[in-house]
Design a protein around this motif. Sequence first.
Motif, PDB file in Angstrom:
ATOM      1  N   LYS A  72      98.513  96.151  54.711  1.00  0.00           N
ATOM      2  CA  LYS A  72      97.433  95.008  55.002  1.00  0.00           C
ATOM      3  C   LYS A  72      96.483  95.082  56.110  1.00  0.00           C
ATOM      4  CE  LYS A  72     100.197  91.472  52.593  1.00  0.00           C
ATOM      5  NZ  LYS A  72     100.405  90.135  52.519  1.00  0.00           N
ATOM      6  N   VAL A  73      95.134  94.633  55.580  1.00  0.00           N
ATOM      7  CA  VAL A  73      93.964  94.525  56.665  1.00  0.00           C
ATOM      8  C   VAL A  73      94.642  93.447  57.927  1.00  0.00           C
ATOM      9  CG1 VAL A  73      91.702  93.779  57.137  1.00  0.00           C
ATOM     10  CG2 VAL A  73      92.514  95.042  55.097  1.00  0.00           C
ATOM     11  N   ASP A  74      94.641  94.285  59.060  1.00  0.00           N
ATOM     12  CA  ASP A  74      95.071  93.487  60.130  1.00  0.00           C
ATOM     13  C   ASP A  74      94.825  93.967  61.641  1.00  0.00           C
ATOM     14  OD1 ASP A  74      96.475  91.203  61.370  1.00  0.00           O
ATOM     15  OD2 ASP A  74      98.622  92.242  61.072  1.00  0.00           O
ATOM     16  N   PHE A 107      90.101  93.152  63.223  1.00  0.00           N
ATOM     17  CA  PHE A 107      89.999  94.301  62.067  1.00  0.00           C
ATOM     18  C   PHE A 107      88.765  94.681  61.760  1.00  0.00           C
ATOM     19  CE2 PHE A 107      90.066  89.987  60.097  1.00  0.00           C
ATOM     20  CZ  PHE A 107      89.152  90.508  58.683  1.00  0.00           C
ATOM     21  N   TYR A 108      87.665  94.437  62.095  1.00  0.00           N
ATOM     22  CA  TYR A 108      86.323  94.742  61.575  1.00  0.00           C
ATOM     23  C   TYR A 108      85.469  95.217  62.821  1.00  0.00           C
ATOM     24  CZ  TYR A 108      85.235  94.437  56.577  1.00  0.00           C
ATOM     25  OH  TYR A 108      84.992  94.791  55.371  1.00  0.00           O
ATOM     26  N   THR A 109      84.570  96.080  62.529  1.00  0.00           N
ATOM     27  CA  THR A 109      83.509  96.297  63.355  1.00  0.00           C
ATOM     28  C   THR A 109      82.180  96.438  62.581  1.00  0.00           C
ATOM     29  OG1 THR A 109      83.623  98.626  63.103  1.00  0.00           O
ATOM     30  CG2 THR A 109      84.747  97.690  65.161  1.00  0.00           C
ATOM     31  N   TYR A 110      81.009  96.070  63.298  1.00  0.00           N
ATOM     32  CA  TYR A 110      79.702  96.214  62.696  1.00  0.00           C
ATOM     33  C   TYR A 110      78.680  96.979  63.417  1.00  0.00           C
ATOM     34  CZ  TYR A 110      81.865  91.771  60.267  1.00  0.00           C
ATOM     35  OH  TYR A 110      82.594  91.001  59.743  1.00  0.00           O
ATOM     36  N   LEU A 111      77.545  96.988  62.558  1.00  0.00           N
ATOM     37  CA  LEU A 111      76.593  97.970  63.344  1.00  0.00           C
ATOM     38  C   LEU A 111      76.118  97.308  64.640  1.00  0.00           C
ATOM     39  CD1 LEU A 111      74.966 100.408  62.488  1.00  0.00           C
ATOM     40  CD2 LEU A 111      73.109  99.069  61.301  1.00  0.00           C
ATOM     41  N   ASP A 112      76.296  96.060  64.705  1.00  0.00           N
ATOM     42  CA  ASP A 112      75.809  95.376  66.191  1.00  0.00           C
ATOM     43  C   ASP A 112      76.642  96.305  67.286  1.00  0.00           C
ATOM     44  OD1 ASP A 112      76.042  93.432  63.853  1.00  0.00           O
ATOM     45  OD2 ASP A 112      75.012  92.498  65.292  1.00  0.00           O
ATOM     46  N   GLY A 172      93.865  98.773  59.094  1.00  0.00           N
ATOM     47  CA  GLY A 172      95.164  98.136  58.448  1.00  0.00           C
ATOM     48  C   GLY A 172      96.435  98.909  58.813  1.00  0.00           C
ATOM     49  N   SER A 173      97.468  98.371  58.355  1.00  0.00           N
ATOM     50  CA  SER A 173      98.755  98.716  58.519  1.00  0.00           C
ATOM     51  C   SER A 173      99.228  99.994  57.940  1.00  0.00           C
ATOM     52  CB  SER A 173      99.868  97.528  58.828  1.00  0.00           C
ATOM     53  OG  SER A 173      99.561  96.990  57.351  1.00  0.00           O
ATOM     54  N   ASN A 174      98.438 100.462  57.099  1.00  0.00           N
ATOM     55  CA  ASN A 174      99.074 101.861  56.379  1.00  0.00           C
ATOM     56  C   ASN A 174      99.364 103.019  57.284  1.00  0.00           C
ATOM     57  OD1 ASN A 174      97.699 100.853  53.621  1.00  0.00           O
ATOM     58  ND2 ASN A 174      95.906 100.862  55.145  1.00  0.00           N
ATOM     59  N   HIS A 175     100.745 103.576  56.713  1.00  0.00           N
ATOM     60  CA  HIS A 175     101.267 104.325  57.523  1.00  0.00           C
ATOM     61  C   HIS A 175     100.798 105.987  57.187  1.00  0.00           C
ATOM     62  CE1 HIS A 175     105.450 106.245  58.865  1.00  0.00           C
ATOM     63  NE2 HIS A 175     104.272 106.686  59.683  1.00  0.00           N
ATOM     64  N   LYS A 207      89.246  91.464  53.749  1.00  0.00           N
ATOM     65  CA  LYS A 207      89.481  90.139  54.589  1.00  0.00           C
ATOM     66  C   LYS A 207      90.867  90.326  55.055  1.00  0.00           C
ATOM     67  CE  LYS A 207      90.535  86.941  51.222  1.00  0.00           C
ATOM     68  NZ  LYS A 207      90.447  87.700  50.087  1.00  0.00           N
ATOM     69  N   GLN A 208      91.029  89.492  56.252  1.00  0.00           N
ATOM     70  CA  GLN A 208      92.249  89.643  56.714  1.00  0.00           C
ATOM     71  C   GLN A 208      93.551  89.704  55.916  1.00  0.00           C
ATOM     72  OE1 GLN A 208      92.901  89.436  60.435  1.00  0.00           O
ATOM     73  NE2 GLN A 208      95.051  89.461  60.087  1.00  0.00           N
ATOM     74  N   ASN A 209      94.460  90.331  56.050  1.00  0.00           N
ATOM     75  CA  ASN A 209      95.797  90.368  55.144  1.00  0.00           C
ATOM     76  C   ASN A 209      95.623  90.728  53.558  1.00  0.00           C
ATOM     77  OD1 ASN A 209      97.504  89.322  57.121  1.00  0.00           O
ATOM     78  ND2 ASN A 209      96.858  87.232  56.843  1.00  0.00           N
ATOM     79  N   ASP A 210      94.238  91.234  53.413  1.00  0.00           N
ATOM     80  CA  ASP A 210      94.267  91.983  52.129  1.00  0.00           C
ATOM     81  C   ASP A 210      95.045  93.282  51.821  1.00  0.00           C
ATOM     82  OD1 ASP A 210      92.529  90.175  50.954  1.00  0.00           O
ATOM     83  OD2 ASP A 210      90.645  91.509  51.077  1.00  0.00           O
TER      84      ASP A 210
END
Length: 721
Positions: free
Chosen positions: A585-587, A599-604, A647-650, A262-265
């Motif tokens: 973090k997830v963002d 921050f998310y996409t779905y099968l839709d 996410g913001s991972n480098h 989820k957001q900010n994880d």
Amino acid sequence: MLQRIVKPLLLLVLIVQTGRTYATEGMWLPQLLSTLNEKEMKGMGMKINASDIYNINKGSLKDAIVSFGGFCTAEVISNQGLLLTNHHCGYDAIQKHSTLQNNFLENGFWAKSAVEELPNPGLTATFIVRIDDVTKSALQDVKGGMSEKERQSAIDKRLNEIKQTVRKESWQDVMVKPFFEGNQYFLFVTETYKDVRLVGAPPSSIGKFGSDTDNWVWPRHTGDFSMFRIYAGKDGRPAPYSGDNVPLKPKYALPISMKGVKQNDFTMVLGFPGRTNEYLPSEGVKQTVEVLDAAKVEMRDAALKIMDGYMRKDAQIKIQYAAKYAGTANYWKKWMGEMQGVKQTNGIGKKQQYEAEYKQLLQANPVWKQQYAGTLDSLNGYYRQIQPYAQARDYYSELVKNVELFTASDRLISFLNDVHERGEGQFETLRQQFLESMQPFYQNYNAKVDHDICISLMDIYAKGVPKQYAGNEYQQIWIENNKDGRTLADQLYASSGLTSMDKLKSFIQQPYNTVVAQMWKDPATHLVMAMRKGFVENVSKPLSDIQSSINNLQRTYMQAQMDVMAGKKRFYPDANSTLRVTYGKVDGYNPRDAIHYDFYTYLDGVMEKYIPGDYEFDVPAKLIELYKKKDYGRYGVNGKMPVCFIGSNHSTGGNSGSPALDAYGHLVGLNFDRTWEGTMSDINYDPSICRNIMVDIRYVLFIVDKYAGCTRLIDEMKLVN
């Protein structure tokens, strides 16, 4: 000076920890996390300890991470050596097993039993056993005033001694890599497994969904994964391929989370990032994005348009050129994003502001002023001086790389040079080896496609490379062909003996002296030798001399920054294909004015992009059926099927296939890309738009289970809630 260079990294970090931090920037060495990063990581939400990430006394996260083939990352996800990596990392292996009759690229592949798992000669998986700091020993003989060549010779001598005396097992290997521009050295003890078999891959309509249009782009809906398995000898050690080999029993396998994010994880990515240049001076950044990227993009743009036109018309060419197109397009688009990202975030201006602050602090300190005065200005000056040579180099390398007739010519020339060095008596042995090495090249070669690429790229090369750098012999050939790419290409492909495997065999079945004589007469090799001569005489030598000065000053400037900017900036070593940890973090992010990306996409979203029959956006019938029925099993959430998140991972190239881990070290996703606006993170990380793209692990499991029905693989894994 030498004492400053080799001072312990720990002391440096204890100093800079007092300043502001960059919570998501950096590619950190795992063995140093406990002293450098653990406190911050836990403050961001991490629930495990640094010793759970890197430990040489018990199984830890690093024991589940492998360098996949030396070009990607993969992770062990079962106690039977099952590997997870990207579809695009396994693409070449999948392609080699594909035919028109049995097209695994188009239809996917799933081994229903261990017997059906397919071997891949040459594919390797390398684990890191441990990492040691050998800086003091490596730099022991380095003295002030040494030339670059003398310095490197002294270091190489010490490194050879270190490698000979290091503590390791007989089946293990050793490598030593420089860090911080050669101011530090670390030794890696490794284990490389050479029996890596293909286990499963979704069809490209899932694993490469969106293909080149969506490459480097968010929102993304790509199930970019494939599965392999490491096999070992019965003693558990690395062994060549054999039917008697058994699945590896790893030291550690990643548990898989069914919880999602989820957001900010907190998220963490482990892998083998390839190359970054975060500490370039402003002129280096400017040259990269305004000159070199532009030249390479121009060449690849032309080649890709021609490949694409043929691939859309011919199924056989589509198979032959699938991997080549993907490889060519990957960095073409990355470089375009890099140019745009640096401009959008004022990367050059910010670098100049940083340099102004550096100079101000430098001038205020008599010791630093005496030691480092003029270093930065000289370095920027050398980058301006090297620019025309670097641009000519990039045009030359892109030409030889993208015109495959020139690649074949280059290989032939290298083969004959090898014979010349080893002696004519080795000709027959080396000829057979050369022919074997060229067989896969011609299996995926089409002279018509290459002919048209040659036309376009020769015209660009002639326009982009000034006469004084191209060389007189090349200029003469160009003039003789009316300074026209089509005229030259028509002559090359009509007359060269290198446009097919059969022609090549006939060409080199002749006696050695005849082959050498004919090589000078073949129009393709003649042109390549003329271009190579011009490059060596007019570009390579001055480029090398200036680059040597840059390397020397870049190392000094690196140390100067760490001294002068301590407390102002946090330093981590540039990527160099060694194991690193990055965390964030997830963002979502805001790429442009009035636009926000979630921050998310779905099968839709897959179904929204669906274009029946399109090679980029077609969707398999079974996936459509599962979607219509909302038959997601235990992997869906509230009637929706998660696909990707950011996410913001480098991250960078080489992090493809890296695991995305949650706060507990559980696998939640599979890293496969960066957002287009943030591809400039290799030279200019900016937390506002730099995002890495990951496949949600639940989508991977959903495809394996519900789509492919390969439940035997799910049964191997440890799923946790």
